[in-house]
Motif scaffolding. Structure first.
Motif, mmCIF file in Angstrom:
data_model
loop_
_atom_site.group_PDB
_atom_site.id
_atom_site.type_symbol
_atom_site.label_atom_id
_atom_site.label_comp_id
_atom_site.label_asym_id
_atom_site.label_seq_id
_atom_site.Cartn_x
_atom_site.Cartn_y
_atom_site.Cartn_z
ATOM 1 N N GLY A 44 -7.278 7.702 -2.037
ATOM 2 C CA GLY A 44 -7.756 7.926 -3.206
ATOM 3 C C GLY A 44 -7.249 6.822 -4.152
ATOM 4 O O GLY A 44 -6.614 5.891 -3.716
ATOM 5 N N PRO A 45 -7.499 6.989 -5.656
ATOM 6 C CA PRO A 45 -7.129 5.815 -6.500
ATOM 7 C C PRO A 45 -5.557 5.509 -6.351
ATOM 8 O O PRO A 45 -5.276 4.289 -6.640
ATOM 9 N N PRO A 46 -4.738 6.444 -6.455
ATOM 10 C CA PRO A 46 -3.463 5.871 -6.134
ATOM 11 C C PRO A 46 -2.874 4.914 -5.104
ATOM 12 O O PRO A 46 -2.398 3.764 -5.302
ATOM 13 N N LEU A 47 -3.321 5.317 -3.816
ATOM 14 C CA LEU A 47 -3.096 4.512 -2.811
ATOM 15 C C LEU A 47 -4.119 3.380 -2.745
ATOM 16 O O LEU A 47 -3.644 2.167 -2.338
ATOM 17 N N GLY A 48 -5.191 3.452 -3.182
ATOM 18 C CA GLY A 48 -6.088 2.339 -3.526
ATOM 19 C C GLY A 48 -5.579 1.287 -4.524
ATOM 20 O O GLY A 48 -5.456 0.005 -4.106
ATOM 21 N N TRP A 49 -4.938 1.568 -5.607
ATOM 22 C CA TRP A 49 -4.313 0.866 -6.509
ATOM 23 C C TRP A 49 -2.934 0.026 -5.944
ATOM 24 O O TRP A 49 -2.952 -0.853 -6.262
ATOM 25 N N GLY A 50 -2.146 1.056 -5.093
ATOM 26 C CA GLY A 50 -1.085 0.414 -4.580
ATOM 27 C C GLY A 50 -1.573 -0.834 -3.416
ATOM 28 O O GLY A 50 -0.894 -1.801 -3.410
ATOM 29 N N ALA A 51 -2.468 -0.453 -2.789
ATOM 30 C CA ALA A 51 -2.839 -1.632 -1.670
ATOM 31 C C ALA A 51 -3.587 -2.565 -2.320
ATOM 32 O O ALA A 51 -3.059 -3.927 -2.022
ATOM 33 N N PHE A 52 -4.234 -2.505 -3.264
ATOM 34 C CA PHE A 52 -4.946 -3.395 -4.092
ATOM 35 C C PHE A 52 -3.776 -4.491 -4.949
ATOM 36 O O PHE A 52 -3.784 -5.538 -4.757
ATOM 37 N N LEU A 53 -2.907 -3.831 -5.163
ATOM 38 C CA LEU A 53 -1.692 -4.749 -6.063
ATOM 39 C C LEU A 53 -0.913 -5.363 -4.957
ATOM 40 O O LEU A 53 -0.373 -6.617 -5.317
ATOM 41 N N LEU A 54 -0.610 -4.740 -3.884
ATOM 42 C CA LEU A 54 0.094 -5.567 -2.858
ATOM 43 C C LEU A 54 -0.764 -6.597 -2.395
ATOM 44 O O LEU A 54 0.026 -7.948 -2.299
ATOM 45 N N VAL A 55 -1.769 -6.513 -2.138
ATOM 46 C CA VAL A 55 -2.494 -7.777 -1.730
ATOM 47 C C VAL A 55 -2.959 -8.788 -2.769
ATOM 48 O O VAL A 55 -2.799 -9.988 -2.549
#
Length: 137
Positions: free
Chosen positions: A105-116
């Motif tokens: 969902g958006p929380p995990l999506g944001w986390g992966a996006f910020l890491l990358v």
């Protein structure tokens, strides 16, 4: 060479044109991936799982995250940044399951996006500077 095991300053020769070109191309590639992810932003942080190819970038960012802290930031933290990212990802999956009834969902999506984005942005700029100043190593 083990993680965080560096050679004495001045013992490694400066890179030749091939090494500088490789650093330059790696920096351009990392910044291209950084920019491309920003353009594909809505596909990355939405509730749909991104294509499998995106997770190759996530895996590369996670695998070399410790090297970024050791070499790039001069913090000898070993593999702890990787463990911290795993714990944060697990917490975000739990939030996704509670809020969206799905593992992605958006929380995990944001986390992966910020890491990358943080990883490839930092690496891209670092490699461009390393090629410009002929940094050894």
């Amino acid at each position: 060479m083990t993680l965080g095991d560096f050679a004495e300053a001045g013992t490694i020769p400066r890179p030749l044109p091939i090494g500088r070109t490789a650093r330059f191309l790696t920096g351009v590639g990392a910044l291209f991936y950084f920019t491309w992810n920003i353009i594909q932003f809505s596909d990355r942080v939405g509730s749909d799982v991104p294509p499998v190819g995106y997770f190759v970038g996530v895996a590369v960012a996670w695998w070399y995250l410790s090297d970024l802290f050791v070499v790039g930031l001069s913090l000898r933290w070993g593999r702890w940044p990787q463990a911290a990212v795993i714990l944060i990802a697990i917490a975000l999956v739990v939030v996704d399951l509670v809020a969206y009834e799905s593992g992605w969902g958006p929380p995990l999506g944001w986390g992966a996006f910020l890491l990358v984005e943080l990883f490839f942005g930092y690496i891209g700029i670092s490699f461009l500077l390393a090629s410009a100043f002929a940094v050894p190593g």
